[in-house]
Design an enzyme around this catalytic site. Structure first.
Site, mmCIF file in Angstrom:
data_model
loop_
_atom_site.group_PDB
_atom_site.id
_atom_site.type_symbol
_atom_site.label_atom_id
_atom_site.label_comp_id
_atom_site.label_asym_id
_atom_site.label_seq_id
_atom_site.Cartn_x
_atom_site.Cartn_y
_atom_site.Cartn_z
ATOM 1 N N ILE A 188 -0.883 -14.144 -6.266
ATOM 2 C CA ILE A 188 -0.148 -13.633 -7.433
ATOM 3 C C ILE A 188 0.975 -14.573 -7.864
ATOM 4 O O ILE A 188 1.577 -14.397 -8.927
ATOM 5 C CB ILE A 188 0.404 -12.219 -7.140
ATOM 6 C CG1 ILE A 188 0.568 -11.430 -8.447
ATOM 7 C CG2 ILE A 188 1.717 -12.295 -6.356
ATOM 8 C CD1 ILE A 188 0.789 -9.955 -8.241
ATOM 9 N N ARG A 189 1.240 -15.594 -7.057
ATOM 10 C CA ARG A 189 2.246 -16.581 -7.449
ATOM 11 C C ARG A 189 1.834 -17.317 -8.723
ATOM 12 O O ARG A 189 2.681 -17.897 -9.414
ATOM 13 C CB ARG A 189 2.457 -17.588 -6.314
ATOM 14 C CG ARG A 189 3.109 -16.991 -5.082
ATOM 15 C CD ARG A 189 3.151 -18.003 -3.944
ATOM 16 N NE ARG A 189 3.932 -19.176 -4.313
ATOM 17 C CZ ARG A 189 5.258 -19.267 -4.223
ATOM 18 N NH1 ARG A 189 5.948 -18.228 -3.775
ATOM 19 N NH2 ARG A 189 5.886 -20.363 -4.554
ATOM 20 N N GLN B 228 -0.085 -14.428 -1.977
ATOM 21 C CA GLN B 228 -0.120 -15.863 -2.278
ATOM 22 C C GLN B 228 -0.715 -16.088 -3.663
ATOM 23 O O GLN B 228 -0.215 -16.885 -4.457
ATOM 24 C CB GLN B 228 -0.974 -16.601 -1.248
ATOM 25 C CG GLN B 228 -0.351 -16.753 0.114
ATOM 26 C CD GLN B 228 -1.180 -17.666 1.001
ATOM 27 O OE1 GLN B 228 -2.308 -18.018 0.692
ATOM 28 N NE2 GLN B 228 -0.619 -18.069 2.116
ATOM 29 N N ARG C 93 2.137 4.570 2.869
ATOM 30 C CA ARG C 93 1.497 3.243 2.868
ATOM 31 C C ARG C 93 2.365 2.182 3.551
ATOM 32 O O ARG C 93 1.869 1.107 3.899
ATOM 33 C CB ARG C 93 1.215 2.809 1.432
ATOM 34 C CG ARG C 93 2.476 2.636 0.589
ATOM 35 C CD ARG C 93 2.180 2.243 -0.831
ATOM 36 N NE ARG C 93 3.396 2.214 -1.640
ATOM 37 C CZ ARG C 93 3.452 1.774 -2.900
ATOM 38 N NH1 ARG C 93 2.367 1.318 -3.484
ATOM 39 N NH2 ARG C 93 4.595 1.787 -3.561
ATOM 40 N N ARG D 56 -0.372 4.086 -4.621
ATOM 41 C CA ARG D 56 0.431 5.263 -4.979
ATOM 42 C C ARG D 56 -0.468 6.342 -5.553
ATOM 43 O O ARG D 56 -0.283 7.522 -5.290
ATOM 44 C CB ARG D 56 1.497 4.897 -6.012
ATOM 45 C CG ARG D 56 2.621 4.032 -5.490
ATOM 46 C CD ARG D 56 3.705 3.890 -6.544
ATOM 47 N NE ARG D 56 4.399 5.152 -6.779
ATOM 48 C CZ ARG D 56 5.174 5.405 -7.836
ATOM 49 N NH1 ARG D 56 5.340 4.459 -8.765
ATOM 50 N NH2 ARG D 56 5.784 6.555 -7.974
ATOM 51 N N GLU E 200 -4.049 -4.326 -10.458
ATOM 52 C CA GLU E 200 -4.369 -4.164 -9.047
ATOM 53 C C GLU E 200 -4.563 -2.700 -8.667
ATOM 54 O O GLU E 200 -3.949 -1.796 -9.243
ATOM 55 C CB GLU E 200 -3.249 -4.767 -8.178
ATOM 56 C CG GLU E 200 -3.554 -4.760 -6.696
ATOM 57 C CD GLU E 200 -2.451 -5.406 -5.859
ATOM 58 O OE1 GLU E 200 -2.617 -5.490 -4.627
ATOM 59 O OE2 GLU E 200 -1.427 -5.814 -6.439
ATOM 60 N N TYR E 201 -5.394 -2.482 -7.684
ATOM 61 C CA TYR E 201 -5.604 -1.172 -7.074
ATOM 62 C C TYR E 201 -4.254 -0.613 -6.615
ATOM 63 O O TYR E 201 -3.456 -1.320 -6.005
ATOM 64 C CB TYR E 201 -6.548 -1.347 -5.877
ATOM 65 C CG TYR E 201 -6.934 -0.069 -5.163
ATOM 66 C CD1 TYR E 201 -8.087 0.626 -5.517
ATOM 67 C CD2 TYR E 201 -6.162 0.419 -4.110
ATOM 68 C CE1 TYR E 201 -8.460 1.782 -4.851
ATOM 69 C CE2 TYR E 201 -6.528 1.577 -3.431
ATOM 70 C CZ TYR E 201 -7.671 2.253 -3.808
ATOM 71 O OH TYR E 201 -8.034 3.395 -3.137
ATOM 72 N N ARG F 225 -5.369 -24.451 -4.180
ATOM 73 C CA ARG F 225 -5.972 -23.634 -3.125
ATOM 74 C C ARG F 225 -7.278 -24.199 -2.571
ATOM 75 O O ARG F 225 -7.808 -23.662 -1.597
ATOM 76 C CB ARG F 225 -6.188 -22.202 -3.633
ATOM 77 C CG ARG F 225 -4.888 -21.498 -4.005
ATOM 78 C CD ARG F 225 -3.880 -21.541 -2.862
ATOM 79 N NE ARG F 225 -2.598 -20.937 -3.240
ATOM 80 C CZ ARG F 225 -1.561 -20.825 -2.434
ATOM 81 N NH1 ARG F 225 -1.626 -21.289 -1.207
ATOM 82 N NH2 ARG F 225 -0.435 -20.275 -2.856
#
Length: 291
Positions: A91-92, A89, A173, A104, A100-101, A200
């Site tokens: 990242i919109r 939500q 994952r 991979r 981001e973590y 928000r």
């Protein structure tokens, strides 16, 4: 030219604001303050101030009239940890810079969100995007919470099994739930941070992301108290009216006509009509607080 010191903001750098069961938000760094916004507006040198009161008037004038580019002179960098479904939500808001973590390159955090009992809710019958405050009857909140927690445990067990079989992490994952926690650095200018907060902090925002907005709001207040106050007054707690709503208001005031009838005459219907009548009720309550 020396960088102005903001003791309030500096005191909370690195401070962890806890969110949900295992999440947090903390301020990593910032650039600018209320004076920087005013300075950019005046395109001047040094502090660019005339007086504190005049600076405040100018800042509030810009917020009130939508002169938003000077607010982009303030930058905020946060470190946040949240469930994946909250991140999707968040990242919109594509104006931010995000790192981001990665699951991979690294193994996922062995943490997944489990809601509190009071946060387990039914689907709303009127809002396809939201939950309802209606109480569960056939199933208990505790039963739902236990099912979520058990599902999380089993998902991580399967992930670890794949890991032991040397299955690529990028495939392993895929069995993890969207409640799995992730982390990122989120850098945004103040103008677009206000946009994020406006949406928000709204009463209709999903509770799980709203708690992050509330924490960010506390931080922003420390950095730009005057700008945040003007944001609250002119955007966050303000009410806007469409052209049809303004025409309806004019009819109500001039002809003393019933609000619903006036709105229907101006083709307001369904949810739009309901929202307009709620706005009218808010105005009426402000005008007659006793009544």
């Amino acid at each position: 030219m020396n960088k102005p010191e903001n003791k309030e903001a500096n005191s909370i750098i690195g401070k962890e604001y806890k969110c949900l069961d295992n999440g947090f938000v903390r301020l990593i760094d910032y650039m600018g303050d209320d004076a920087a916004i005013v300075q950019a507006a005046r395109v001047s040198y040094g502090k660019g101030t005339k007086s504190t009161s005049e600076d405040e008037k100018l800042l509030r004038y810009m917020m009130r009239n939508g002169h938003s580019s000077p607010f982009e002179m303030v930058e905020l960098k946060f470190h946040a940890k949240m469930p994946i479904f909250v991140a999707r939500q968040w990242i919109r808001y594509r104006t931010a810079n995000i790192n981001e973590y990665s699951m991979r390159y690294s193994e996922p955090m062995a943490e997944a969100y489990v809601p509190k009992l009071e946060d387990i809710r039914l689907q709303s019958t009127t809002n396809k995007q939201g939950g309802s405050k209606k109480k569960l009857e056939d199933i208990t909140q505790q039963e739902i919470k236990d099912n979520i927690e058990n599902h999380n445990i089993e998902s991580f067990k399967l992930y670890n099994t794949f890991n032991g079989q040397d299955i690529a992490r990028e495939l392993a994952r895929t069995v993890l739930p969207v409640g799995t926690y992730t982390e990122w650095y989120w850098k945004n200018d103040l103008r677009n941070t206000f946009h994020f907060l406006n949406q928000r902090l709204d009463a209709h925002a999903q509770p799980e992301i709203k708690v992050y907005a509330e924490s960010i709001a506390k931080i922003v207040k420390k950095i730009v108290p005057i700008a945040y106050s003007s944001f609250e007054d002119y955007i966050l707690n303000a009410t806007t009216f469409s052209a049809q709503e303004m025409n309806s208001l004019e009819m109500i005031l001039k002809e003393n006509i019933n609000p619903e009838l006036a709105a229907i005459k101006h083709k307001l219907e369904g949810r739009e009509l309901s929202e307009f009548l709620k706005k009218i009720n808010v105005l009426a309550n402000q005008k007659n607080p006793e009544g």
